[in-house]
Design a protein around this motif. Structure first.
Motif, PDB file in Angstrom:
ATOM      1  N   MET A 106       0.906  -1.427  -0.054  1.00 54.21           N
ATOM      2  CA  MET A 106      -0.030   0.009   0.030  1.00 54.21           C
ATOM      3  C   MET A 106       0.960   1.280  -0.024  1.00 54.21           C
ATOM      4  SD  MET A 106      -3.733   0.439   1.631  1.00 54.21           S
ATOM      5  CE  MET A 106      -4.448   0.633   0.091  1.00 54.21           C
ATOM      6  N   PRO A 107       0.533   2.274  -0.777  1.00 53.71           N
ATOM      7  CA  PRO A 107       1.369   3.527  -0.722  1.00 53.71           C
ATOM      8  C   PRO A 107       1.211   4.189   0.471  1.00 53.71           C
ATOM      9  CG  PRO A 107      -0.501   3.781  -1.987  1.00 53.71           C
ATOM     10  CD  PRO A 107      -0.656   2.526  -1.582  1.00 53.71           C
ATOM     11  N   GLU A 108       2.403   4.982   0.532  1.00 51.49           N
ATOM     12  CA  GLU A 108       2.274   5.752   1.974  1.00 51.49           C
ATOM     13  C   GLU A 108       1.526   6.901   1.710  1.00 51.49           C
ATOM     14  OE1 GLU A 108       6.243   8.121   2.578  1.00 51.49           O
ATOM     15  OE2 GLU A 108       6.421   6.663   3.960  1.00 51.49           O
ATOM     16  N   SER A 109       0.855   7.391   2.893  1.00 49.67           N
ATOM     17  CA  SER A 109       0.162   8.591   3.185  1.00 49.67           C
ATOM     18  C   SER A 109       0.745   9.626   3.724  1.00 49.67           C
ATOM     19  CB  SER A 109      -1.249   7.859   3.871  1.00 49.67           C
ATOM     20  OG  SER A 109      -0.773   7.820   5.053  1.00 49.67           O
ATOM     21  N   ALA A 110      -0.087  10.664   3.568  1.00 54.82           N
ATOM     22  CA  ALA A 110       0.467  12.168   4.218  1.00 54.82           C
ATOM     23  C   ALA A 110       0.534  11.984   5.641  1.00 54.82           C
ATOM     24  CB  ALA A 110      -0.322  13.356   3.913  1.00 54.82           C
ATOM     25  N   LEU A 111      -0.575  11.309   6.184  1.00 51.71           N
ATOM     26  CA  LEU A 111      -0.938  10.934   7.630  1.00 51.71           C
ATOM     27  C   LEU A 111       0.441  10.160   8.080  1.00 51.71           C
ATOM     28  CD1 LEU A 111      -2.497  10.970  10.238  1.00 51.71           C
ATOM     29  CD2 LEU A 111      -3.587   9.181   9.263  1.00 51.71           C
ATOM     30  N   GLY A 112       0.578   9.150   7.240  1.00 50.78           N
ATOM     31  CA  GLY A 112       1.727   8.055   7.602  1.00 50.78           C
ATOM     32  C   GLY A 112       3.033   8.862   7.838  1.00 50.78           C
ATOM     33  N   VAL A 113       3.361   9.686   6.962  1.00 47.49           N
ATOM     34  CA  VAL A 113       4.498  10.436   6.702  1.00 47.49           C
ATOM     35  C   VAL A 113       4.675  11.427   8.093  1.00 47.49           C
ATOM     36  CG1 VAL A 113       5.698  12.535   5.871  1.00 47.49           C
ATOM     37  CG2 VAL A 113       4.679  10.729   4.287  1.00 47.49           C
ATOM     38  N   TRP A 114       3.488  11.780   8.503  1.00 47.04           N
ATOM     39  CA  TRP A 114       3.617  12.781   9.705  1.00 47.04           C
ATOM     40  C   TRP A 114       3.521  12.029  10.875  1.00 47.04           C
ATOM     41  CZ3 TRP A 114       4.021  17.572   8.639  1.00 47.04           C
ATOM     42  CH2 TRP A 114       4.065  18.700   9.520  1.00 47.04           C
TER      43      TRP A 114
ATOM     44  N   GLU B 241      -2.340  19.832  15.166  1.00 45.98           N
ATOM     45  CA  GLU B 241      -3.262  20.226  14.528  1.00 45.98           C
ATOM     46  C   GLU B 241      -3.000  19.913  13.047  1.00 45.98           C
ATOM     47  OE1 GLU B 241      -4.815  24.808  12.880  1.00 45.98           O
ATOM     48  OE2 GLU B 241      -3.629  24.993  14.758  1.00 45.98           O
ATOM     49  N   ILE B 242      -1.819  19.734  12.491  1.00 48.26           N
ATOM     50  CA  ILE B 242      -1.495  19.237  11.323  1.00 48.26           C
ATOM     51  C   ILE B 242      -1.849  17.799  11.115  1.00 48.26           C
ATOM     52  CG2 ILE B 242       0.166  18.582   9.437  1.00 48.26           C
ATOM     53  CD1 ILE B 242       1.536  21.264  10.084  1.00 48.26           C
ATOM     54  N   LEU B 243      -1.635  17.168  12.331  1.00 51.73           N
ATOM     55  CA  LEU B 243      -1.804  15.650  12.213  1.00 51.73           C
ATOM     56  C   LEU B 243      -3.405  15.412  12.263  1.00 51.73           C
ATOM     57  CD1 LEU B 243      -1.168  12.720  12.964  1.00 51.73           C
ATOM     58  CD2 LEU B 243      -1.520  13.168  15.374  1.00 51.73           C
ATOM     59  N   ARG B 244      -4.219  16.347  12.679  1.00 49.21           N
ATOM     60  CA  ARG B 244      -5.591  16.199  12.764  1.00 49.21           C
ATOM     61  C   ARG B 244      -6.169  16.355  11.344  1.00 49.21           C
ATOM     62  NH1 ARG B 244      -8.024  15.381  17.468  1.00 49.21           N
ATOM     63  NH2 ARG B 244      -6.997  15.960  19.500  1.00 49.21           N
ATOM     64  N   PHE B 245      -5.612  17.494  10.745  1.00 53.39           N
ATOM     65  CA  PHE B 245      -5.834  17.928   9.474  1.00 53.39           C
ATOM     66  C   PHE B 245      -5.962  16.623   8.497  1.00 53.39           C
ATOM     67  CE2 PHE B 245      -4.957  19.323   5.168  1.00 53.39           C
ATOM     68  CZ  PHE B 245      -5.953  20.001   4.671  1.00 53.39           C
TER      69      PHE B 245
ATOM     70  N   HIS C 242      -8.016  14.419   5.978  1.00 56.97           N
ATOM     71  CA  HIS C 242      -7.937  14.544   4.480  1.00 56.97           C
ATOM     72  C   HIS C 242      -6.960  13.645   4.017  1.00 56.97           C
ATOM     73  CE1 HIS C 242      -9.442  18.545   5.986  1.00 56.97           C
ATOM     74  NE2 HIS C 242      -9.972  18.624   4.722  1.00 56.97           N
ATOM     75  N   PRO C 243      -7.406  12.487   3.744  1.00 60.97           N
ATOM     76  CA  PRO C 243      -6.637  11.485   3.205  1.00 60.97           C
ATOM     77  C   PRO C 243      -5.843  11.520   1.954  1.00 60.97           C
ATOM     78  CG  PRO C 243      -9.018  10.665   3.377  1.00 60.97           C
ATOM     79  CD  PRO C 243      -8.930  11.928   3.657  1.00 60.97           C
ATOM     80  N   ASN C 244      -6.495  12.580   1.319  1.00 63.00           N
ATOM     81  CA  ASN C 244      -5.800  12.445  -0.363  1.00 63.00           C
ATOM     82  C   ASN C 244      -4.875  13.459  -0.379  1.00 63.00           C
ATOM     83  OD1 ASN C 244      -7.781  10.481  -1.208  1.00 63.00           O
ATOM     84  ND2 ASN C 244      -9.262  12.159  -1.551  1.00 63.00           N
ATOM     85  N   VAL C 245      -4.363  13.750   0.565  1.00 62.67           N
ATOM     86  CA  VAL C 245      -3.114  14.911   0.653  1.00 62.67           C
ATOM     87  C   VAL C 245      -2.039  14.075   0.300  1.00 62.67           C
ATOM     88  CG1 VAL C 245      -1.674  16.516   2.023  1.00 62.67           C
ATOM     89  CG2 VAL C 245      -3.941  16.304   2.456  1.00 62.67           C
ATOM     90  N   ASP C 246      -1.431  14.724  -0.600  1.00 61.67           N
ATOM     91  CA  ASP C 246       0.223  14.257  -1.264  1.00 61.67           C
ATOM     92  C   ASP C 246       1.054  14.143  -0.207  1.00 61.67           C
ATOM     93  OD1 ASP C 246       2.369  13.491  -2.827  1.00 61.67           O
ATOM     94  OD2 ASP C 246       2.686  15.590  -3.511  1.00 61.67           O
ATOM     95  N   PRO C 247       1.437  12.905  -0.027  1.00 56.58           N
ATOM     96  CA  PRO C 247       2.618  12.603   1.022  1.00 56.58           C
ATOM     97  C   PRO C 247       3.919  13.474   0.783  1.00 56.58           C
ATOM     98  CG  PRO C 247       2.004  10.373   0.163  1.00 56.58           C
ATOM     99  CD  PRO C 247       1.377  11.600  -0.837  1.00 56.58           C
ATOM    100  N   GLY C 248       4.136  14.151  -0.419  1.00 60.03           N
ATOM    101  CA  GLY C 248       5.171  14.775  -0.659  1.00 60.03           C
ATOM    102  C   GLY C 248       5.060  16.367   0.095  1.00 60.03           C
ATOM    103  N   LEU C 249       3.826  16.477   0.115  1.00 58.28           N
ATOM    104  CA  LEU C 249       3.554  17.680   0.761  1.00 58.28           C
ATOM    105  C   LEU C 249       3.778  17.876   2.314  1.00 58.28           C
ATOM    106  CD1 LEU C 249       2.442  20.581   0.953  1.00 58.28           C
ATOM    107  CD2 LEU C 249       0.129  19.741   0.817  1.00 58.28           C
ATOM    108  N   ALA C 250       3.127  16.665   2.710  1.00 56.11           N
ATOM    109  CA  ALA C 250       3.586  16.293   4.101  1.00 56.11           C
ATOM    110  C   ALA C 250       4.966  16.360   4.554  1.00 56.11           C
ATOM    111  CB  ALA C 250       2.829  15.032   4.722  1.00 56.11           C
TER     112      ALA C 250
END
Length: 126
Positions: free
Chosen positions: A1-9, A64-68, A72-80
């Motif tokens: 499964m690909p990494e998520s922005a939440l996962g990166v954070w 706050e960013i973690l909650r966001f 918002h699961p579609n945020v690009d992991p690169g942005l995180a």
């Protein structure tokens, strides 16, 4: 499964601590935390987020960013990754960056952020 922005954070907030250590401190199953970090699971409940924040003890900005990102699961992991590398990126700016449409092969978050900041200064009359 690909990494998520939440996962990166989450991984960044966990730092050098083991999954088991964070699980004990947050009272969240280590396997569930791992699935969140790898993107196998998304959008944890508010209760789980509260527990993770208690266990991870992040700054107000990072919480706050973690909650966001959890909502918002579609945020690009690169942005995180970009926001993680620059503590000056505010949660509001991150939210704005998620709405920017990037045309081309690679998003240029630094340029987009500079434009957002310039716009915000102009909007404030500065």
């Amino acid at each position: 499964m690909p990494e998520s922005a939440l996962g990166v954070w989450l991984k960044a907030l966990r730092g050098e601590r083991s999954l088991r250590t964070v699980a004990e401190q947050s009272e969240v199953d280590h396997a569930y935390i791992y699935r969140l970090e790898t993107g196998a699971k998304e959008s944890p409940s508010s209760e789980v987020l509260d527990k993770l924040i208690t266990g991870l003890r992040p700054s107000e900005r990072n919480a706050e960013i973690l909650r966001f990102l959890a909502s918002h699961p579609n945020v690009d992991p690169g942005l995180a990754e970009f926001a993680q590398a620059d503590d000056a990126v505010t949660p509001e700016e991150l939210h704005m960056l998620t709405t920017v449409v990037n045309r081309g092969t690679r998003p240029d978050y630094a340029t987009s952020l500079a434009r957002i900041r310039r716009y915000m200064r102009e909007d404030d009359g500065g």
